[in-house]
Design a protein around this motif. Structure first.
Motif: not given
Length: 306
Positions: A53-54, A58, A137, A139, A263-264, A266-267, A270-271
């Motif tokens: 993931w890191h 994006q 998350v 957006h 993108t969502m 992966n965010r 990360r969260a």
């Protein structure tokens, strides 16, 4: 128990966005190796890109890995979904260009060849990431959420103005061969207006109606129509499984996606990893192992895809 391939399998095709020809070989790998891409046309340590993931750069249109020096591999999500859906933990992926071949736009060609190669059980301990509390998350109306559950479940809903897509939702317990039977042959999709915009931006240069489902209002432009009446939401679930595989181990939790994309997701990962109270690494007992994607999967599951 971990899993790898019995023998190497090769794929040839073109990149969806680059339009460039590419050759890729998925090779067996040792215990605890993980999934690693190797750019054979690059030199040095940066030629190796762990599928984690890191490492993600994006991008709304695909999942792309990037090293600090700019070496990339993109559009990995369908292959990652195939590996996750088959329970493959360890593989070295040699690729001679910057983009995984799109093939027919689904994960089925990857699944088919890997199953034909056969899977090999390995003696290493099987670890999983257990979600301990909800993490979300959001957006611009899109939501991605993980919450505790006993296995991996995916709930997804989409809504498009195009009547041929409309509003769709589906839920699936990903245990055993569910991915292979239900999701793996669902193709990437787009609207004709998106195709026009991407072409103007120099993207989707390898996209055709042979490797993507194209919608235009109430019409399905691609010859042959849909493989499933809800093929778009099934493909979104396929993408989500591939993107969640970048956690580095199977997830024990329920993923809920509402109009979410690469993108969502992966965010969301990360969260989760930014909060040590949200998860724990657990060693899978036999019952838990059996609940994971890929346990007991066979070529017969692919034949049942419906």
């Amino acid at each position: 128990m971990q899993t790898t391939l019995k023998t190497s399998v090769e794929f040839k095709g073109i990149g969806l966005h680059s339009g460039r020809p590419v050759r890729m070989t998925v090779r067996p790998a040792a215990v605890d190796h993980g999934i690693i891409f190797h750019r054979t046309d690059a030199a040095g340590d940066d030629a190796y890109l762990p599928a984690l993931w890191h490492m993600v750069d994006q991008s709304p249109l695909c999942t792309k890995l990037r090293t600090e020096t700019g070496v990339t591999v993109s559009t990995i999500e369908h292959l990652m979904a195939a590996l996750a859906g088959l329970g493959v933990r360890n593989a070295l992926i040699d690729i001679d260009g910057p983009e995984v071949p799109i093939l027919d736009g689904s994960a089925a060609p990857f699944v088919r060849k890997i199953l034909q190669s056969g899977l090999e059980a390995q003696s290493g301990a099987s670890l999983a990431i257990k979600i301990l509390r909800p993490v979300e998350v959001a957006h611009n109306g899109a939501v991605a959420r993980l919450e505790p559950d006993s296995g991996l479940f995916i709930d997804f809903s989409i809504a498009f103005e195009d009547a041929a897509i409309g509003t769709q939702s589906r839920s699936l317990n990903m245990r055993n061969g569910a991915f292979v039977r239900t999701l793996c042959d669902s193709r990437t999709f787009c609207r004709q207006s998106d195709v026009d915009a991407m072409r103007e931006a120099g993207l989707a240069l390898g996209g055709t109606t042979a490797n993507a489902v194209v919608f235009d209002g109430d019409l399905v432009v691609s010859p042959g129509g849909l493989r499933h009446t809800d093929e778009p939401v099934r493909h979104k679930m396929l993408d989500a499984l591939g993107d969640l595989a970048l956690a580095g181990a199977p997830i024990l939790g329920r993923y809920i996606g509402v109009r979410a994309g690469h993108t969502m997701t992966n965010r969301l990962l990360r969260a989760v990893f930014a909060d040590p109270t949200a998860y724990e690494i657990v060693e899978c007992d036999p019952e838990t192992t059996y609940s994971l994607p890929g346990a007991g999967v066979s070529q017969g599951d692919l034949a049942l895809c419906a």
